[in-house]
Design an enzyme around this catalytic site. Structure first.
Site, short mmCIF file in Angstrom:
data_model
loop_
_atom_site.label_atom_id
_atom_site.label_comp_id
_atom_site.label_asym_id
_atom_site.label_seq_id
_atom_site.Cartn_x
_atom_site.Cartn_y
_atom_site.Cartn_z
N GLY A 16 0.84 -1.21 0.00
CA GLY A 16 0.00 0.00 0.00
C GLY A 16 0.86 1.24 0.00
N ARG A 30 19.30 10.74 -4.23
CA ARG A 30 20.27 11.84 -4.15
C ARG A 30 21.49 11.44 -3.31
NH1 ARG A 30 16.71 17.23 -4.78
NH2 ARG A 30 16.25 16.84 -6.98
N ARG A 77 1.15 -5.11 -5.29
CA ARG A 77 1.42 -6.31 -4.48
C ARG A 77 1.58 -7.45 -5.46
NH1 ARG A 77 -3.08 -3.83 -1.07
NH2 ARG A 77 -1.98 -2.89 0.68
N SER A 78 2.80 -7.97 -5.61
CA SER A 78 3.08 -8.94 -6.68
C SER A 78 2.94 -10.38 -6.19
CB SER A 78 4.49 -8.72 -7.22
OG SER A 78 4.88 -9.80 -8.03
N ASP A 108 5.49 -5.09 5.95
CA ASP A 108 6.08 -6.39 6.31
C ASP A 108 6.02 -7.41 5.16
OD1 ASP A 108 3.34 -6.66 6.51
OD2 ASP A 108 3.39 -7.82 8.36
N GLY A 109 4.99 -7.35 4.33
CA GLY A 109 4.89 -8.26 3.19
C GLY A 109 6.05 -8.02 2.23
N THR A 131 4.45 2.45 5.57
CA THR A 131 3.06 1.98 5.69
C THR A 131 2.32 2.89 6.66
OG1 THR A 131 1.63 0.25 6.62
CG2 THR A 131 3.90 0.24 7.37
N ASP A 133 0.06 1.91 8.50
CA ASP A 133 -0.45 1.10 9.61
C ASP A 133 0.45 1.11 10.85
OD1 ASP A 133 -2.44 0.40 7.82
OD2 ASP A 133 -1.45 -1.46 7.22
N ASP A 135 2.66 -1.00 11.70
CA ASP A 135 2.60 -2.33 12.30
C ASP A 135 3.92 -3.09 12.18
OD1 ASP A 135 2.49 -2.54 9.59
OD2 ASP A 135 0.86 -3.99 9.53
N ARG A 168 -26.00 13.09 17.72
CA ARG A 168 -25.92 11.74 17.17
C ARG A 168 -24.74 10.96 17.74
NH1 ARG A 168 -27.41 13.25 10.95
NH2 ARG A 168 -29.59 12.64 11.12
N MET A 175 -8.47 3.01 9.04
CA MET A 175 -7.68 1.89 8.50
C MET A 175 -6.68 1.37 9.53
SD MET A 175 -6.76 2.60 4.55
CE MET A 175 -7.87 2.07 3.25
N ARG A 177 -5.34 -2.13 8.88
CA ARG A 177 -5.32 -3.58 8.68
C ARG A 177 -5.55 -4.28 10.01
NH1 ARG A 177 -3.73 -6.12 4.04
NH2 ARG A 177 -2.66 -4.30 3.26
N GLU A 228 -10.40 -0.87 11.54
CA GLU A 228 -11.05 -1.79 10.59
C GLU A 228 -10.80 -3.25 10.95
OE1 GLU A 228 -9.41 -1.46 6.65
OE2 GLU A 228 -7.35 -1.58 7.36
N GLN A 260 -7.17 8.24 3.87
CA GLN A 260 -6.07 8.16 4.84
C GLN A 260 -4.74 7.83 4.18
OE1 GLN A 260 -7.84 5.92 8.60
NE2 GLN A 260 -8.99 5.50 6.77
O1 F6P Z 1 -1.60 -1.39 4.61
C1 F6P Z 1 -2.16 -0.17 4.28
C2 F6P Z 1 -3.66 -0.31 4.09
O2 F6P Z 1 -4.17 0.97 3.76
C3 F6P Z 1 -4.41 -0.88 5.28
O3 F6P Z 1 -4.63 0.05 6.30
C4 F6P Z 1 -5.66 -1.37 4.62
O4 F6P Z 1 -6.23 -2.44 5.33
C5 F6P Z 1 -5.18 -1.84 3.27
O5 F6P Z 1 -3.94 -1.18 3.03
C6 F6P Z 1 -6.12 -1.56 2.14
O6 F6P Z 1 -5.58 -2.13 1.01
P1 F6P Z 1 -6.14 -1.85 -0.47
O7 F6P Z 1 -5.74 -0.47 -0.86
O8 F6P Z 1 -5.50 -2.89 -1.29
O9 F6P Z 1 -7.63 -1.97 -0.39
#
Ligand code: F6P
Length: 328
Positions: A16, A30, A77-78, A108-109, A131, A133, A135, A168, A175, A177, A228, A260
Site C-alpha cells: 500500500g 540523491r 502487491r506482486s 512487512d509483506g 506503511t 499502519d 505495524d 448523534r 484503516m 489492517r 477496521e 487516509q
Molecule cells: O496497509 C495499508 C492499508 O491501507 C491498510 O490500512 C488497509 O487495510 C489496506 O492497506 C487496504 O488495502 P487496499 O488499498 O489494497 O484496499
C-alpha cells in the site's frame, strides 16, 4: 556484515502506498548519486523487477516530489514474486544491468519478499518502513503514519461538529489492517469516547454500558473510533449491534477509507523519510545488509529484516486507560 561493494542501487516502493514514500525515494537517489553510485527506479514494486520496468534515475528524476503523496515509482502487491520462478526472472533483470543492491520501501509483506530474495540471490536489501499502519517492529514511526493520522484527525473533528449539532452517536472506522495505531492515535487526539482496536478484546457489554451512561449524563458528543481490523469487523457491523441494543440512539457510520492513504506528507513524514533514505544508502555502502532502517528514540535503529517481519509492535494499553478517563 558483507564486504561486497555496491555500485548500482535499485529502489522500489511496494504494498500500500504511504505519504512520504516520494520523500524517501528522493533521499535514496540523491544520497546514492552524491556517492557516485548509479541509481535505478523499479516501477510497481516487485512486478517491475519481473517485467523489467526499470529506468536509470538522475537528480532531476526526483525533483519536486518531496511534498507529493503517492509514489512516483507506483506500487503493487506482486503474487508472481512469491514464486521462485518470479524471483529468478527478477534477479536476471537486475543482473543484466549490474544492479547489486536494493532499497525496498514498504511494509512487512514487502520485507518478507526482500528477505527471501536476498537469501536466494545474494543481493543485499535494505528495507524502509513505509506503511500508514505502523505495524512494524523496530521503528517508533513508519513513513506515512503521521500523515494518515492527521488526515483522520481532521476528518473526525468535522464529524464531531455534525454529531454535536444533531446529538448523534457516530461510529468512525479508520484503516490499519490488523493494527490499531491509527485508531488509537486519532481517537485520543479527537477526544473519542471509545476506541476499539484489534490488539485488545472488545467487550460489547462494556461499550453499550459506557454509551448508555454517557447518554444519561447528556454528554454532548458520542464518538466511537473503531479500527477496521477490530474483531467485530468494523463500523457497519458494530452499528448493527449498537442499533439493536440502543435503538433510541440516533446512530451514524462513517468509514474514512482510502483518504487516509493520500495527501501531502506531514513535516514528520518528510523528515523521517529523508533520514531513513539517506541511511539506507549508507548501510549498503558500509556492508550493513538485510536490515530495516528505523528510528527509535530519535536515533537511527537497524533491525534485521527477519525481525522486522516477525515482530509486531505492542499497542500502548495504558493509552486506552487514558481514553476512559479523559472522555468521562
Ligand atoms: O496497509 C495499508 C492499508 O491501507 C491498510 O490500512 C488497509 O487495510 C489496506 O492497506 C487496504 O488495502 P487496499 O488499498 O489494497 O484496499
Amino acid at each position: 556484515m558483507s564486504e561486497k561493494k555496491v555500485n548500482k542501487i535499485g529502489i522500489l516502493t511496494s504494498g500500500g502506498d504511504a505519504p512520504g514514500m516520494n520523500a524517501a525515494v528522493r533521499a535514496v537517489v540523491r544520497t546514492g548519486l552524491y556517492h557516485g553510485l548509479e541509481m535505478f527506479g523499479i516501477m510497481r514494486g516487485y512486478s517491475g523487477m519481473i517485467d523489467d520496468d526499470i529506468y536509470q534515475m538522475d537528480s532531476r528524476s526526483v525533483a519536486n516530489i518531496i511534498q507529493r503523496g503517492g509514489t512516483i515509482l507506483k506500487t503493487a502487491r506482486s503474487k508472481e514474486f512469491m514464486e521462485p520462478e518470479g524471483r529468478k526472472k527478477a534477479y536476471d533483470n537486475l543482473r543484466k544491468r549490474g544492479i547489486d543492491g536494493l532499497v525496498i520501501i514498504g511494509g512487512d509483506g514487502s520485507f518478507r519478499g526482500a528477505q527471501k530474495f536476498s537469501n536466494e540471490f545474494d543481493i543485499p536489501c535494505i528495507g524502509l518502513p513505509g506503511t500508514i499502519d505502523k505495524d512494524i517492529a523496530g521503528s517508533d514511526f513508519t513513513i506515512g503514519f503521521d500523515t494518515a493520522v492527521n488526515t483522520a484527525v481532521e476528518a473526525i473533528d468535522k464529524i464531531r461538529d455534525t454529531a454535536d449539532a444533531h446529538d448523534r452517536l457516530f461510529i468512525v472506522e479508520v484503516m490499519g489492517r490488523d493494527a490499531g495505531y491509527i485508531a488509537l492515535h486519532s481517537g485520543i487526539a479527537t477526544g473519542a469516547e471509545n476506541i476499539l482496536v484489534p490488539e485488545t478484546k472488545t467487550d460489547i457489554d462494556e461499550l453499550i454500558n459506557s454509551l448508555t451512561e454517557k447518554e444519561k449524563r447528556k454528554k454532548l458528543v458520542n464518538l466511537v473510533v473503531v479500527a477496521e481490523g477490530d474483531e467485530y469487523g468494523g463500523a457497519n457491523e458494530l452499528a448493527t449491534i449498537i442499533k439493536k441494543r440502543l435503538p433510541q440512539a440516533d446512530t451514524r457510520v462513517c468509514i474514512l477509507g482510502h483518504i487516509q492513504r493520500g495527501g501531502s506528507p506531514t513535516c514528520l513524514d518528510r523528515l523521517i523519510a529523508s533520514r531513513m533514505g539517506y541511511h539506507a544508502v549508507e548501510c549498503l555502502m558500509n556492508g550493513k545488509h538485510n536490515v530495516m532502517v528505523g528510528i527509535v528514540n530519535n536515533k537511527m535503529h537497524y533491525t534485521p529484516l527477519d525481525n522486522a517481519i516477525k515482530a509486531k509492535q505492542t499497542i500502548m494499553k495504558e493509552w486506552l486507560k487514558i481514553v476512559k478517563i479523559l472522555a468521562s
